[in-house]
Structure formats: structure tokens, C-alpha cells
Design a protein around this motif. Structure first.
Motif, short mmCIF file in Angstrom:
data_model
loop_
_atom_site.label_atom_id
_atom_site.label_comp_id
_atom_site.label_asym_id
_atom_site.label_seq_id
_atom_site.Cartn_x
_atom_site.Cartn_y
_atom_site.Cartn_z
N GLN A 30 0.84 -1.24 0.04
CA GLN A 30 0.03 0.00 -0.13
C GLN A 30 0.87 1.25 -0.12
N VAL A 31 1.95 1.25 0.92
CA VAL A 31 2.75 2.68 0.93
C VAL A 31 3.62 2.84 -0.14
N ALA A 32 3.95 1.70 -0.70
CA ALA A 32 5.01 1.80 -2.09
C ALA A 32 4.18 2.17 -3.18
N PRO A 43 14.23 4.25 -3.57
CA PRO A 43 15.50 5.21 -3.99
C PRO A 43 16.23 5.31 -2.93
N ALA A 44 15.80 5.47 -1.41
CA ALA A 44 16.51 5.81 -0.39
C ALA A 44 16.94 4.62 0.22
N GLU A 45 16.62 3.33 -0.05
CA GLU A 45 17.06 2.07 0.37
C GLU A 45 18.12 1.66 -0.17
N GLU A 46 19.12 0.99 0.63
CA GLU A 46 20.50 0.99 -0.04
C GLU A 46 21.08 -0.24 0.47
N ASP A 97 10.24 6.35 -0.50
CA ASP A 97 11.64 7.28 -0.39
C ASP A 97 11.47 8.52 0.48
N THR A 98 12.04 8.21 1.75
CA THR A 98 11.61 8.97 2.90
C THR A 98 12.52 10.42 2.38
N SER A 99 13.42 10.36 1.65
CA SER A 99 13.97 11.56 1.41
C SER A 99 13.29 12.77 0.68
#
Length: 306
Positions: A30-32, A43-46, A97-99
Motif C-alpha cells: 500500500q505504502v509503496a 530509492p533511499a533504500e541502500e 523514499d523518505t528523502s
């Protein structure tokens, strides 16, 4: 057995009549905003391949396919090529993407939801002659040994121009039916490969786009249990076509199971090879799908062998 089946990172429901698996939109999905496709890495996940981490955490379970499945080049088999799925849905890991969408990495300005779940359990006292059951060692198409391997894998999109009736992804594997000595998950390390068991229960586990799953005796080629999708939802795989709970349009909302009582159960050696064959629709790519048989066996003592 397996009437209640919660898998970390997924949603399931309880049906007291049978083992009924419901795949509703998980929090990750849902969130994604990826609806019913999967959980992509945002994108912010590394990835940190050198330290074997995603967002600073080691994937749990570890990323590991059988050599045979890894040889197919599936991206899910290596952290360096992993693009999304179960391991992106760990506790306290954001799948947006929290950024871009939050004021800080913890999204502290957003409200925190509290979710409560109520379960009702039914049980009855065991009667004389009732036998214990145990989890089987089969089946996960990413494994060729006792127990699971990677559990999840990716479905690549068919090449452009592929006719729809030929746009499918097929995965197969062969594993021993039950645990025996030499495996850390063996419930009794004294069990021998030649010891006999009854196959008593088999529950299929697929994700969205799943078209069929077969459990096959790899010696005789007999299909022991099978589910498939069809237009009227009578093949054992049910896709929703409405708006009511349990019938959400476009979602995989139910699958049938197979069970055998003491008089019907097939008897096999613990090391008897079982084959799984899973077919997914590949008209679009999917990450983190699964093709599992969640099964139970019952040990046969020499005096009750038939």
C-alpha cells in the motif's frame, strides 16, 4: 494444520473450514503504491553488498538460492542484483523514499497507526490412535535439498511481442519429502532416509499472478495435489472480482488445500523425491513471489506400516 498461517511481511487470514490463504494488500504494497505487483526497493533504500545488508540490516532469512536456481540468473538470488521483495519489508524499514516524502528519515511528522488483530482458536482433545504430525522438508522451488532456500524469487517480464498465451514463467525443483538425519531442522536426528511417513496435508502458497502449482511424485510422475486459476475460480486458485472483504478485485484471495486421513494417506520414504512446478503470468515483472507447498507428514512406526 496450517489453518492459521502468518508469514512475516505478508497478510493472511483464518478460515476455520480449510487452510485458506488470503493475500490482501500488505502495508508494504500500500505504502509503496505498487498495488499488487510486489515490494520494490525504494530509492533511499541502500544495499551494502560488502557488509551483506539492506538499510544497515542483514537480510533475514539470508539470501541464498540453490545452485541450480541461481544458475537461472534470477536477480533475487544475490544481494548485488536484488531489486525488491520480502527482505525490503523488515520491521521498521520504510518502503517509500523518505528523502522525498518525509521531513526526516523516521517520517516523524506522520501519525503512527496501532493495528489490533483478534484470533479465535478451536481445538479438541486427542483421541486414542491419533498420531503426531510434523512439518515436511518440501517444497520451495528455490531449493533442491531438505527445507527452504531463498523462498522468494522474481518473475521477469516476457520479451516484447510474446503472445499472451505463451507469456508465462515456469519454475521446477525436486526435494526430499521429509526431514531425516543430517539437517539442523530435522525434528529427530535419528530418523533415517528409509524411514516411512504418511503424507497428510499440502497447502499451496503463491502470490499475485500465480497461475498454477503442482505437487508431483518425481518417481511415478503422479500429480498428488494441484491448483490452477480459471475464469470461474473453480480450479483451486481464486482471484477476487468485487469489493467485499475476501473478494477484492484483482487480488489473489484464496487457494484450496489437499488432505488425506489415515486410510487415504500415501506412504513414502523420508527421502522420496517430490517435484514442484509453478507457473506465473509474466506479462509484467514481479518481485518477491513465492511458490511453496506447506506440508505435514506423520511418521510411521514399523508396527503400523501397511
Amino acid at each position: 494444520p496450517y489453518a492459521l498461517q502468518d508469514v512475516v511481511g505478508e497478510a493472511s487470514s483464518l478460515d476455520t473450514g480449510s487452510a485458506y490463504h488470503q493475500h490482501e494488500p500488505s502495508q508494504c504494497e500500500q505504502v509503496a503504491l505498487v498495488s499488487v505487483v510486489g515490494v520494490p526497493m525504494h530509492p533511499a533504500e541502500e544495499d551494502d553488498v560488502a557488509n551483506n545488508t539492506i538499510d544497515g540490516r542483514s537480510p533475514d532469512p539470508r539470501i541464498s538460492c540453490s545452485p541450480e536456481f541461481a544458475a537461472t540468473g534470477n536477480p533475487s538470488c544475490h544481494l548485488s542484483t536484488y531489486v525488491g521483495g520480502w527482505r525490503c519489508c523488515e520491521h521498521e524499514i520504510f518502503v517509500i523514499d523518505t528523502s522525498k516524502e518525509c521531513s526526516d528519515p523516521q517520517c516523524s511528522e506522520e501519525p503512527v497507526d496501532e493495528v489490533r488483530v483478534k484470533y479465535t482458536f478451536y481445538y479438541e482433545d486427542a483421541q486414542p490412535g491419533v498420531r503426531d504430525i510434523e512439518g515436511a522438508a518440501c517444497c520451495d522451488v528455490t531449493s533442491v535439498t531438505k527445507g527452504d532456500e531463498n523462498i522468494e524469487y522474481d518473475i521477469p517480464k516476457c520479451p516484447e511481442g510474446t503472445p499472451r498465451e505463451k507469456c508465462f514463467h515456469v519454475a521446477e525443483s525436486v526435494q526430499p519429502l521429509a526431514y531425516f538425519s543430517g539437517h539442523t531442522l530435522s525434528p529427530d536426528s535419528t530418523r533415517k532416509p528409509s524411514d516411512m511417513v504418511d503424507l497428510v496435508f499440502a497447502a499451496p502458497h503463491l502470490h499475485l499472478a500465480g497461475q498454477s502449482l503442482q505437487l508431483i511424485d518425481n518417481v511415478t510422475n503422479e500429480v498428488l495435489c494441484e491448483v490452477h486459476a480459471n475464469a470461474d475460480n473453480t480450479g483451486g486458485i481464486k482471484y477476487g472480482n468485487g469489493t467485499s472483504p475476501g473478494n477484492e478485485d484483482g487480488y489473489l484471495v484464496g487457494m484450496s488445500t489437499c488432505s488425506w486421513d489415515g486410510k487415504q494417506a500415501r506412504q513414502y520414504r523420508r527421502d522420496h523425491p517430490m517435484r514442484s512446478r509453478a507457473v506465473y503470468n509474466a506479462d509484467r515483472s514481479h518481485t518477491g513471489v513465492m511458490s511453496l507447498w506447506l506440508m505435514q507428514v506423520s511418521s510411521l512406526e514399523p508396527d503400523i506400516l501397511i
